[in-house]
Scaffold this motif. Structure first.
Motif, short mmCIF file in Angstrom:
data_model
loop_
_atom_site.label_atom_id
_atom_site.label_comp_id
_atom_site.label_asym_id
_atom_site.label_seq_id
_atom_site.Cartn_x
_atom_site.Cartn_y
_atom_site.Cartn_z
N MET A 128 3.41 0.60 2.88
CA MET A 128 3.24 -0.52 3.81
C MET A 128 3.22 -1.82 3.02
O MET A 128 2.47 -1.96 2.06
N TYR A 151 3.58 9.02 -6.36
CA TYR A 151 2.92 8.47 -7.55
C TYR A 151 3.92 7.69 -8.40
O TYR A 151 3.58 6.68 -9.00
N LYS A 152 5.15 8.18 -8.41
CA LYS A 152 6.19 7.44 -9.14
C LYS A 152 6.51 6.14 -8.42
O LYS A 152 6.71 5.10 -9.05
N ARG A 189 0.83 -1.20 0.00
CA ARG A 189 0.00 0.00 0.00
C ARG A 189 0.87 1.25 0.00
O ARG A 189 1.69 1.46 0.89
N ARG A 223 -0.83 7.90 -0.88
CA ARG A 223 -1.19 8.74 -2.02
C ARG A 223 -1.28 10.22 -1.65
O ARG A 223 -1.29 11.09 -2.51
N THR A 224 -1.37 10.50 -0.36
CA THR A 224 -1.80 11.83 0.08
C THR A 224 -0.68 12.88 -0.01
O THR A 224 0.46 12.55 -0.29
N LEU A 225 -1.04 14.13 0.29
CA LEU A 225 -0.23 15.28 -0.12
C LEU A 225 1.28 15.21 0.20
O LEU A 225 2.09 15.35 -0.70
N SER A 226 1.64 15.00 1.47
CA SER A 226 3.06 15.06 1.80
C SER A 226 3.85 14.00 1.05
O SER A 226 4.99 14.24 0.62
N ALA A 245 2.83 12.61 -1.85
CA ALA A 245 2.76 12.97 -3.26
C ALA A 245 3.80 14.05 -3.59
O ALA A 245 4.43 14.01 -4.66
N LEU A 246 4.00 14.99 -2.67
CA LEU A 246 5.00 16.04 -2.89
C LEU A 246 6.40 15.44 -3.03
O LEU A 246 7.29 16.04 -3.62
N GLN A 247 6.62 14.28 -2.45
CA GLN A 247 7.94 13.63 -2.53
C GLN A 247 7.95 12.51 -3.56
O GLN A 247 8.85 11.67 -3.56
#
Ligand SMILES: Cc1cc2nc3c(=O)[nH]c(=O)nc-3n(C[C@H](O)[C@H](O)[C@H](O)COP(=O)(O)O)c2cc1C
Ligand code: SF4
Ligand code: FES
Lengths: 455, 169
Positions: free
Chosen positions: B137, B96-97, B83, B86-89, B91-93
Motif C-alpha cells: 500500500m 521480504y525481497k 506498507r 509481511r504475512t504468509l501468503s 511472504a511465500l511470493q
C-alpha cells in the motif's frame, strides 16, 4: 467462472460493466427484496434465517438463526446490528470483494437483517486498511438514503434505520466480536469474557447486539428472497448455501471461488479450479481456513467414523469442501482462507512467519496468550536465523500446549494451533534444521531459500 | 484550542458531523483520531487533549488508543507511507525481497524513514489481498503483484513525483 462454481453472493461481481453504484444495482433488481421484506413481520424473517441453517462465515461457523434467537428482546433496550468487516485473518480476502465491488448487496442484506432483529441503528466495522472500501460504503449508504431505502420512515412503512461506517485502525483483535464492540465504544479492543458478555444479551453499550460477518449478512438477502427452506436445499445438511473460498500461496490461479457446500473436494479446488501447482513442484501442505487453523500435510490420511456411522479414510485431496468436510481432518475451515504450500517451503520459516503475526496481534490481556505468543515468536525467529537447537521442538510444543483454553478469546488458540500442528506434522524438518545448524551445514541464513523468504 | 490545533475547516466540519452518529460520544474517538491524523499526519499530545476535551474524556482515554492501534502515529512520518505486507501468503511470493528493494530505494531502515524524512517504508500485516501477493500500500492505494521489478518502478515514481524535503508536520 469454472464449471462447478455456483455464484450467488459473487453473482454480479467481476461481470463486465457491473459497477458499484446504485443505478447498476437497481438495474440488477437491487432493493426489491428489501421492499418485499418490509411487508413481512420481523419474526417471520428471523424464522426464515433459522430454517435456512446458514452458518456464520466469519470464522466460527455458528448458525446465524440460532445466534439471532438468543437476542434479549425482553430487556426493552435498543437492539444493534454490527457488520464485521474487519477481515484480517491471513489468507482471507472475500469480504473485500463484496465491499469494493458490490457494496449495495451488503447494505441490502444489512437492512433486511436489521429489520428482522428490530435494530434501528447498525454499524459496519471496517478494517482501517480499507480506506477506499470505507468511502465506497459511505457513498452507497448515501445513495440508498437518497432513495429512502435507509433513514427515516423507510418507503413510508414507519420503519427507520441508520447504517454508519466505522473504521478500525490496524488491530486484528478488533475482528473478535467482543473486542470489536469495545473498539466501537471507543476503548482499547480488549475482548470481553463470555459469559456473561454474549453480545446477543450484553453487547454494544450493554444492549442486545448481533455481530455478523459481511458474507453472512449478504446471505440473509438471498434467504429472504428464496425462503429459508429453499436456501437449505443448496449444499449439504449442516453446510447449507454457498461458500466463498479464498485460495492463495503456491497455486497457479489463486483467487476467490464460490461453491455450494460439499460440491467438490479440496483436491478438485487445488488442481482443477486453481490450476494446480507450478511446474515441477509438489504439494507439501495446506492451511484450510486462515493461518490460525491447524496445517494439513499433503500425505496425511484422515480416518474416522461419520455421523451416519460410516467409516472414512481420506487423503488430503479427498476432503470435502465445507464446514463438516474440513472438520474431519482435525482442522477447521474457519474464514475460508486456504493457503497452499509447495515443496520449496521451509516449514520452520513458514511457522515463524505465522507466529510473528499472532504475537503482534495479541491484545495483551491474558498472560498465556501475551507471553506465550511472544515466546513462540522468539524461539521460531531464532530457529529460522541459524540458531535452532534440538530441544526447541519440544520447547515449542510445551509453550503452545499451555495456551489454549486458558484465555479470554480464541486468539490464544490461534497462536497455539499452528505451532502444535506444524511441530507434530513436520517434526523431522524442525529437528533436521537444528542438526544441520549444529553441524554447520547451514550458514545461518535462516534456511531461507533463494526464492521463498519468509522471516 | 481550535486555533492551537490549526485544523482545516473541512476536518472540523467532519468532526461535528461524526459525533452525533453515535449513541455515546466516546464512540467517536477513533473516527476523530483518524480525521486528525489525516489532517496533520500524526496525533500529537495536544491533539490528544483536544479530542479528549471535545468528547468529555480524559486525555489518557485517547492516548491509550494512539499507543494501541498500529495505524495511529504519535510522531510525524514521511509524506509517503509505503506498507509492505509481511504475512504468509505474501511472504511465500517474496514480499521480504519487495520490502528490501523499497527500503534500499529510499535508503531507509526497516520501519523507518528515508534520511530526508519524506518516505516511510514499513511492514504491515495481511492486507486481505493474498491472491495478488505480494501487495504493497502506498498511502491509500493498493498495489498488487509487487515483485522486485515492480517495486523499483513504484519507488521511481515516488522519487520523481516528490521534491526532496522534510516530512510533514
Ligand atoms: C482473534 C479473532 C479474530 C476474528 N476476526 C474476524 C474478522 O476479521 N472478521 C469476521 O467476520 N470475524 C472474525 N472473527 C469471528 C468473530 O468473533 C465472530 O465470530 C464473527 O464476526 C461472527 O459473525 P458470523 O457469525 O457471521 O460468522 C474473529 C475471531 C477471533 C477470535
Ligand atoms: S487471548 Fe490474547 S488476544 Fe484474546 S483477550 Fe487474551 S490476550 Fe487478548
Ligand atoms: S498475506 Fe499479504 S495480503 Fe494477505
Amino acid at each position: 467462472m469454472s464449471a462447478k462454481e455456483r455464484r450467488i453472493i459473487l453473482k454480479n461481481i467481476d461481470q463486465h460493466g457491473y459497477g458499484n453504484d446504485i443505478d447498476t444495482y437497481l438495474e440488477h433488481g437491487g432493493y426489491e427484496i428489501w421492499k418485499k421484506a418490509l411487508q413481512r413481520k420481523p419474526e417471520e424473517l428471523r424464522e426464515e434465517v433459522k430454517r435456512s441453517g446458514v452458518r456464520g462465515r466469519g470464522g466460527a461457523g455458528f448458525p446465524a438463526g440460532m445466534k439471532w434467537s438468543f437476542l434479549d428482546f425482553k430487556s426493552g433496550k435498543p437492539v444493534y446490528l454490527v457488520c464485521n468487516a474487519d477481515e484480517s485473518e491471513p489468507g482471507t480476502f472475500k469480504d473485500r470483494q463484496i465491499i469494493y465491488k458490490d457494496p449495495h448487496q451488503l447494505i441490502e442484506g444489512m437492512l433486511i437483517s436489521a429489520y428482522a432483529i428490530t435494530a434501528k441503528l447498525a454499524f459496519i466495522y471496517i478494517r482501517g486498511e480499507f480506506p477506499d472500501g470505507a468511502r465506497i460504503l459511505e457513498r452507497a449508504i448515501e445513495e440508498a438514503r437518497s432513495k429512502n431505502f435507509l433513514g427515516k420512515d423507510i418507503l413510508g412503512t414507519g420503519f427507520s434505520c441508520e447504517i454508519h461506517v466505522h473504521r478500525g485502525a490496524g488491530a486484528y483483535i478488533c475482528g473478535e466480536e467482543t473486542g470489536l464492540i469495545e473498539s466501537l465504544e471507543g476503548k482499547r479492543p480488549y475482548p470481553r469474557i463470555k459469559p456473561p458478555y454474549f453480545p446477543a444479551a450484553l453487547g454494544l453499550y450493554m444492549c442486545p447486539t448481533i455481530v455478523n460477518n459481511v458474507e453472512t449478512l449478504c446471505n440473509v438477502k438471498h434467504i429472504a428472497e428464496m425462503g429459508g427452506e429453499e436456501y437449505a436445499k443448496i449444499g449439504r445438511p449442516g453446510n447449507t448455501g454457498t461458500r466463498i473460498w479464498c485460495v492463495s500461496g503456491h497455486v497457479r490461479k489463486p483467487g476467490y471461488y464460490e461453491f455450494e457446500g460439499g460440491a467438490l473436494t479440496l483436491g478438485e479446488l487445488i488442481y482443477d479450479i486453481c490450476g494446480g501447482l507450478h511446474p515441477g513442484r509438489k504439494l507439501k501442505a495446506v492451511i484450510p481456513g486462515g493461518s490460525s487453523m491447524k496445517i494439513l500435510r499433503a500425505d496425511e490420511r484422515f480416518k474416522g467414523t461419520d455421523r451416519e456411522g460410516n467409516n472414512f479414510d481420506f487423503a488430503l485431496e479427498d476432503l470435502i469442501l465445507d464446514f463438516d468436510g474440513i472438520a474431519v481432518s482435525g482442522s477447521l475451515s474457519g474464514s475460508g482462507g486456504i493457503i497452499v504450500m509447495d515443496d520449496t517451503t521451509d516449514m520452520v520459516d513458514a511457522l515463524a512467519n505465522v507466529s510473528a503475526f499472532y504475537a503482534h496481534e495479541s491484545c495483551g490481556q491474558c498472560t498465556p496468550c501475551r507471553e506465550g505468543s511472544l515466546w513462540l515468536k522468539k524461539i521460531l525467529h531464532r530457529m529460522s536465523h541459524g540458531q535452532a537447537r534440538l530441544e526447541d521442538v519440544d520447547l515449542l510444543k510445551s509453550v503452545a500446549d499451555q495456551i489454549p483454553g486458558r484465555t479470554i478469546c480464541a486468539l490464544g488458540e490461534a497462536a497455539a494451533w499452528p505451532v502444535q500442528s506444524y511441530v507434530a506434522k513436520f517434526r523431522d524438518e524442525f529437528i533436521a534444521k537444528a542438526e544441520n545448524q549444529a553441524a554447520g551445514r547451514t550458514n545461518g541464513d535462516g534456511g531461507i531459500s533463494d526464492r521463498v523468504q519468509l522471516v | 484550542m481550535e486555533d492551537v490545533m490549526n485544523l482545516k475547516k473541512e476536518t472540523l466540519q467532519k468532526i461535528d458531523e461524526v459525533i452525533p452518529r453515535y449513541p455515546e460520544k466516546r464512540s467517536a474517538v477513533l473516527p476523530l483520531l483518524h480525521l486528525v491524523q489525516e489532517d496533520q499526519g500524526f496525533v500529537s499530545r495536544d491533539a490528544t487533549e483536544w479530542i479528549a476535551e471535545k468528547l468529555g474524556l480524559k486525555p489518557i482515554n485517547v492516548w491509550e488508543l494512539v499507543r494501541f492501534y498500529p495505524m495511529l502515529r504519535d510522531k510525524p512520518v514521511g509524506k509517503k507511507v509505503v506498507r509492505v505486507c509481511r504475512t504468509l501468503s505474501c511472504a511465500l511470493q517474496g514480499s521480504y525481497k519487495t520490502c528490501k528493494t523499497l527500503r534500499d530505494a529510499f535508503d531507509c531502515k526497516l520501519d523507518g524513514n528515508s534520511p530526508d524524512g519524506a518516505v516511510t517504508v514499513e511492514f504491515a500485516e495481511c492486507l486481505a489481498s493474498c491472491h495478488t501477493a505480494p501487495v504493497v500500500m502506498v498511502d491509500d492505494d493498493l498495489h498488487e503483484h509487487v515483485d522486485e521489478e515492480k517495486a523499483k518502478k513504484i519507488a521511481g515514481e515516488i522519487l520523481n513525483g516528490q521534491p526532496k524535503q522534510g516530512g510533514s508536520a
